[in-house]
Design a protein around this motif. Structure first.
Motif: not given
Length: 120
Positions: A95-120
């Motif tokens: 988002r075009n901003s000098a601050t941040y938010s922990s709410n994903p809905g606050w951001y203007e643009y989102s992209g596709q994700g990448t999978q992270v899998t951690v095995s025990s």
């Protein structure tokens, strides 16, 4: 447009670095956040970076580091000491901003994700 990459399968205690590449923007003015979503759970804030500051969720503080390269229009998430609870799809948003938010809905643009899998 945003594109997250760098995910994969890693053993507990291992490390991964994710990248979030943006295009067509004055990138340095934007705050970029990383989020993750595990199966059956809500999307969760991980970290964010503005021009001057970084922010982390308590669950990753001391293990993850967020950084940015404005010339490459890329934000990185360096993840160390990974554990199975870190398994999720990781995505970035901005988002075009000098601050941040922990709410994903606050951001203007989102992209596709990448999978992270951690095995025990």
């Amino acid at each position: 447009q945003l594109q997250a990459s760098g995910g994969g399968l890693v053993q507990a205690g291992g490390s991964l670095t994710l990248s979030c590449a943006a295009s067509g923007r004055t990138f340095s003015r934007y705050v970029v956040g990383w989020f993750r979503q595990a199966p059956g759970k809500e999307r969760q804030f991980v970290a964010a970076i503005t021009w001057t500051s970084t922010y982390y969720a308590d669950s990753v503080k001391g293990r993850f580091t967020i950084s940015r390269d404005n010339y490459k229009y890329t934000v990185y998430l360096h993840m160390n000491s990974l554990n199975p609870e870190d398994t999720a799809v990781y995505s970035c948003a901005l988002r075009n901003s000098a601050t941040y938010s922990s709410n994903p809905g606050w951001y203007e643009y989102s992209g596709q994700g990448t999978q992270v899998t951690v095995s025990s």
